[in-house]
Design a protein around this motif. Structure first.
Motif, PDB file in Angstrom:
ATOM      1  N   GLN A  31       0.827  -1.200   0.000  1.00 18.76           N
ATOM      2  CA  GLN A  31       0.000   0.000   0.000  1.00 18.76           C
ATOM      3  C   GLN A  31       0.869   1.261   0.000  1.00 18.76           C
ATOM      4  OE1 GLN A  31      -3.345   0.150  -0.198  1.00 18.76           O
ATOM      5  NE2 GLN A  31      -3.357  -2.073  -0.468  1.00 18.76           N
ATOM      6  N   LEU A  32       1.947   1.186   0.744  1.00 17.88           N
ATOM      7  CA  LEU A  32       2.867   2.320   0.803  1.00 17.88           C
ATOM      8  C   LEU A  32       3.443   2.609  -0.581  1.00 17.88           C
ATOM      9  CD1 LEU A  32       3.482   3.700   3.521  1.00 17.88           C
ATOM     10  CD2 LEU A  32       5.684   2.559   3.507  1.00 17.88           C
ATOM     11  N   LYS A  34       2.071   1.972  -3.370  1.00 20.54           N
ATOM     12  CA  LYS A  34       1.040   2.521  -4.254  1.00 20.54           C
ATOM     13  C   LYS A  34       0.915   4.038  -4.104  1.00 20.54           C
ATOM     14  CE  LYS A  34      -1.897  -1.589  -4.414  1.00 20.54           C
ATOM     15  NZ  LYS A  34      -3.204  -2.154  -4.021  1.00 20.54           N
ATOM     16  N   LEU A  35       1.271   4.570  -2.932  1.00 17.94           N
ATOM     17  CA  LEU A  35       1.123   6.005  -2.698  1.00 17.94           C
ATOM     18  C   LEU A  35       2.206   6.817  -3.404  1.00 17.94           C
ATOM     19  CD1 LEU A  35       0.264   5.986   1.106  1.00 17.94           C
ATOM     20  CD2 LEU A  35      -1.266   5.920  -0.858  1.00 17.94           C
ATOM     21  N   ASP A  37       3.935   8.362  -6.435  1.00 14.68           N
ATOM     22  CA  ASP A  37       3.600   8.705  -7.807  1.00 14.68           C
ATOM     23  C   ASP A  37       4.449   9.898  -8.246  1.00 14.68           C
ATOM     24  OD1 ASP A  37       2.470  10.729  -6.345  1.00 14.68           O
ATOM     25  OD2 ASP A  37       0.429   9.957  -6.572  1.00 14.68           O
ATOM     26  N   PHE A  43       8.310   9.060  -1.720  1.00 16.62           N
ATOM     27  CA  PHE A  43       7.463   8.900  -0.544  1.00 16.62           C
ATOM     28  C   PHE A  43       7.909   7.721   0.305  1.00 16.62           C
ATOM     29  CE2 PHE A  43       3.825   9.506   1.985  1.00 16.62           C
ATOM     30  CZ  PHE A  43       3.288   8.266   2.270  1.00 16.62           C
TER      31      PHE A  43
END
Lengths: 152, 739
Positions: A31-32, A34-35, A37, A43
């Motif tokens: 999930q991390l 995926k953040l 971009d 990030f």
């Protein structure tokens, strides 16, 4: 040049898969990723770096509290709770599990158990840190070689 | 000469001798003349006599001999010259004929002897023919006896009558003193006296089957003479005084009983024989004749045939009775099926016309009520009413679908849908019911599960709702876990589904869903009944008031989706695990980017764009705060962060629509919520306050509700989860995840 990139990408994929398989990371780490971009390209590294700083501070504080006489179990439990939240946020499953055990020993005011958990936490954190640093190193090499970092 | 008297005494002696010769010659002539007459008579009698010429010679010879002796009568006195000439002529002729006859006889004597031999041969032949005629008559009588016996024996198909008739008729035909039949016992090791001609009630008398005399009889298909003193022949004391009658025994072949399912006969697997023993009367000189033995053998064969026919008839009678019973049962089943069909049609009519409409009214009014100004508790109750009504409406639709499933008219509606979103919807529907029962509900959807799939989304959701709903229904406490992942080929090698080995391909995969609860559990013996519709077995503790309808529909849906469903439970009180696998299509990758990214969120809030949404995150954990902020920014929110309650209270403003706060640090979070409420006096101006916690204790949720929070979210929070959470919050302004 192309051969090196392909090899690095395969190595990165294998390493990441191994970390998941051995339980160091769980779905939260995905999930991390995926953040990350275009607007937040670093990030993951930023969050992990913050985690490393928090970990070292918390481990140091917990060690100091355990050396005090008498031992302040409530304070240690607060630190363990904090560490559990941090590790859960980034998907560090093994660290999170040891924190949970640690808090149980704090609740029971079991000094020996707390000492054992602290030692285990230090070991787990060290293993995780080495693995994550290797992961980021591979990513840096791929970027430097002009390749794209593969998603899981 | 007449004057001389000295020779006169010699004349009487010569005269006496001359008289004797005279008489003899006369008789000789008489005999000689009579022989031809006899010869003539003999020749006339025998028409085939071949030697007539010899006979003429012989006759002439005899007549001439007689003539010579007759002429001698005149030679005793002084006779003339004429007499002398005649005498000489006669003797010469006699000599010639005699020699000729003697020579001829030399030739015909062998022929005459041959004739004699032929006569003897013919005589013997006649005697033989006479015996053969007697034999033919005897055999004819034997045949008549056999036909009569056969007619009697085979005039019935009752085994008892067959055997009894055999003994009676044999006794009568052969004038027997006793006749007995020994049958093999069930073990096949002994022969038991079963029938006798005269002795009454011969029960329980047995002999070993391996006696030499029995082996001798059984090894031959002929009637065998046996000793009257052997065990099978000595049935009672001698009726006579001097000697017992002659005894023969013959084997009677019995059926291969394994070929006939005759249960009251001895169950022997090998060929076996009965033994028939026949006794001639005592004190009689009678012996067994060949034709009598043949009669006995033929009768034994006929008895075997008759017994075989009797067995076949019994079997056919039994089969007929069985068919009659089956026809009765089939007719009853048909009438029951017709009744069931009428009952089902009536029931469906009631469901369709009398239940669906009021249910729709309840759902509509509950939805309207939900939009009014309610407290958190009231809102939760209305949500529960709405969810329960929807579940009941689903059940009504299930019943209607079941009828279409049964007649095969229901077709799956394949379309592309969001698989992850489907599981979120399931959770949203089940959580209110689970929370009322204070059950912990967890869901894990594997990350490698495709985001989009092709299949019948409605039926898949219905199946999952049925399974999870059952788990919630039959659990009084504990937790329920839902796990969904791609079924790997090795996981198909399951003993429960040995024939289920589908293989995924580039355009389809198999979804495996497992729902595990810690509820009342099921007796393993009752598991097969779960999939029987309308099963009302009282022993099924898992269905004390249920209809058993959902799982039957689930099975049909799963089968339509080319999958399989099964239930496992270790027993009463041990919880239950329901697992199913279904086949789903994978959308083409070329179409993947063309699909509109519209998650299935109920309500009017169709947009997932949270651009500009002002959110405040309060978390004293720097790492957690950073992750949550990154997550919200990823969704387009305008995020402000605070690391303490004081900072949060200072920063929060009317512009913030949602406040996420961590409540793991003692009472600090709860105090903050109360103070935010105090700060904003009007309800509509106040931001939504949502707790973030990793704590799964019930007391945390109760504390959040007590201080007036609008929601509770369990950490960690994924992108999809946060997206759903925000949509839900902005839509309903309340969201309590089950803990």
């Amino acid at each position: 040049m192309t051969m090196d990139v392909v090899q690095l990408q395969r190595k990165l994929r294998e390493h990441q898969a191994a970390m998941f398989q051995q339980g160091f990371l769980d779905d939260q780490f995905s999930q991390l990723q995926k953040l990350q971009d275009e607007s937040t390209p670093d990030f993951v590294i930023e969050v992990i770096t913050m985690f490393f700083d928090d970990s070292e501070n918390l481990l140091k504080n917990m060690a100091r509290c355990l050396e005090q006489v008498p031992v302040d179990f409530k304070q240690i439990d607060a630190h363990a709770h904090q560490y559990k939240g941090s590790s859960a946020s980034i998907g560090a499953a093994r660290v999170k599990n040891v924190c949970a055990t640690f808090r149980a020993f704090c609740e029971a005011k079991n000094l020996e158990g707390c000492m054992r958990c602290l030692s285990q936490l230090q070991q787990e954190y060290s293993l995780l840190k080495n693995a994550l640093q290797y992961l980021f190193n591979l990513q840096q090499q791929i970027k430097a070689a002009g390749g794209s970092i593969p998603t899981q | 000469m007449e004057s001389c008297n000295c020779i006169d005494p010699q004349v009487p002696a010569d005269d006496l001798l001359m008289k004797y010769q005279y008489i003899s010659d006369f008789f000789i002539a008489l005999a000689y003349f009579s022989i031809p007459l006899e010869l003539i008579y003999f020749v006339k009698k025998s028409a085939v006599f071949p030697y007539r010429w010899v006979l003429v010679q012989f006759g002439a010879f005899i007549v001439l001999c007689g003539a010579t002796h007759l002429i001698n009568l005149w030679t005793f006195r002084i006779h003339s010259r004429t007499v002398a000439v005649v005498m000489t002529t006669a003797k010469v002729l006699t000599a010639v004929v005699s020699c000729a006859t003697a020579l001829m006889l030399v030739h015909i004597i062998p022929d005459l002897l041959s004739v004699k031999t032929r006569e003897l041969f013919l005589k013997n032949k006649a005697a033989e023919l006479d015996r053969e005629m007697g034999l033919i008559r005897t055999q004819e009588e034997t045949g008549r006896h056999v036909r009569m016996l056969t007619h009697e024996i085979r005039s019935t198909l009752d085994r008892h009558t067959i055997l009894k008739t055999t003994l009676v008729e044999l006794g009568r035909t052969l004038a027997l003193e006793e006749c007995a039949l020994w049958m093999p016992t069930r073990t096949g090791l002994e022969l038991q006296l079963s029938y006798t001609l005269r002795q009454q009630n011969p029960v329980g008398y047995t002999v070993p089957i391996h006696l030499p005399v029995i082996n001798q009889v059984f090894s031959s298909n002929r009637a065998v003479k046996i000793s009257p003193n052997c065990p099978v022949a000595r049935l009672r004391p001698y009726a006579g005084k001097y000697m017992p009658g002659a005894v023969v025994a013959v084997r009677v072949p019995l059926l291969h009983l394994s070929n006939f399912q005759i249960y009251d006969w001895p169950e022997v697997s090998t060929r076996s024989y009965a033994l028939m023993v026949l006794m001639l009367p005592s004190d009689s000189a009678r012996q067994w004749h060949v034709h009598e033995l043949e009669l006995v053998e033929v009768v034994a064969d006929q008895v075997a045939v008759a017994l075989s026919h009797a067995a076949i008839l019994e079997e056919s009678m039994r089969a007929r009775d069985q068919l009659i019973e089956q026809n009765v049962a089939l007719d009853l089943a048909r009438r029951e099926a017709e009744t069931a069909i009428r009952a089902r049609n009536d029931f469906l009519a009631v469901m369709n016309h009398e239940m669906r409409t009021p249910m729709h009214a309840v759902i509509a009014l509950s939805s309207l009520l939900q939009e009014t100004d309610l407290t958190a508790e009231q809102r939760l109750m209305v949500e529960t009413i709405l969810k329960s009504s929807n579940l009941l409406a689903t059940l009504i639709n299930d019943v209607l679908d079941l009828s279409r499933l049964e007649d095969g008219s229901l077709q799956l509606e394949a379309a592309t849908f969001n698989l992850h979103s489907l599981f979120r919807e399931v959770l949203n529907l089940i959580k209110p019911v689970a929370s009322v029962k204070k059950l912990s509900l967890t869901s894990h959807v594997a990350s490698d599960l495709p985001m989009y799939a092709i299949g019948d989304e409605k039926r898949l959701m219905q199946t999952i709702l049925n399974v999870v709903g059952n788990a919630v229904k039959f659990s009084k406490e504990g937790c329920i876990s839902i796990t969904a992942f791609v079924a790997k080929p090795e996981s198909f090698r399951d003993a429960r589904i040995p024939d289920f080995l589908p293989v995924p391909s580039d355009n389809h995969f198999y979804l495996r869903v497992q729902v595990k609860d810690s509820g009342s559990g099921i007796n393993p013996q009752d598991i097969p009944k779960l999939f029987t519709k309308f099963a009302q077995n009282q022993s099924l503790t898992r269905n004390p008031a249920g209809s058993g309808l959902g799982l039957a529909i689930c099975r049909r849906f799963v089968n339509l989706m080319e999958g399989h469903i099964w239930v496992e439970s270790e027993g009463i009180g041990k919880g239950c695990t329901v697992t199913f696998i279904v086949k789903l299509g994978i959308p083409d990758r070329s179409n993947e980017f063309k699909l509109p990214f519209v998650p299935k969120v109920p309500g009017n809030h169709g947009s997932t764009n949270f651009a500009g949404l002002k959110v405040l995150v309060m978390d004293d954990n720097g790492v957690s705060r950073t992750v949550t902020k990154g997550l919200l920014m990823h969704l387009g929110c305008d995020v402000t962060t605070a690391s303490s309650s004081e900072e949060c209270l200072r920063v929060v403003s009317l512009e913030h629509e949602v406040v996420f706060m961590d409540v793991c640090t003692g009472l600090d979070g709860y105090e903050l919520a109360v103070r935010i409420h105090e700060k904003f006096t009007k309800h509509q101006d106040r931001p939504l306050i949502v707790a973030l916690t990793g704590n799964t204790k019930k007391v945390t949720k109760e504390n959040c509700m007590r201080v007036g929070m609008d929601g509770l979210i369990l950490k960690p929070v994924s992108v999809d989860k946060m997206r759903g959470v925000l949509s839900e919050l902005l839509e309903r302004r309340v969201l309590f995840e089950s803990v």
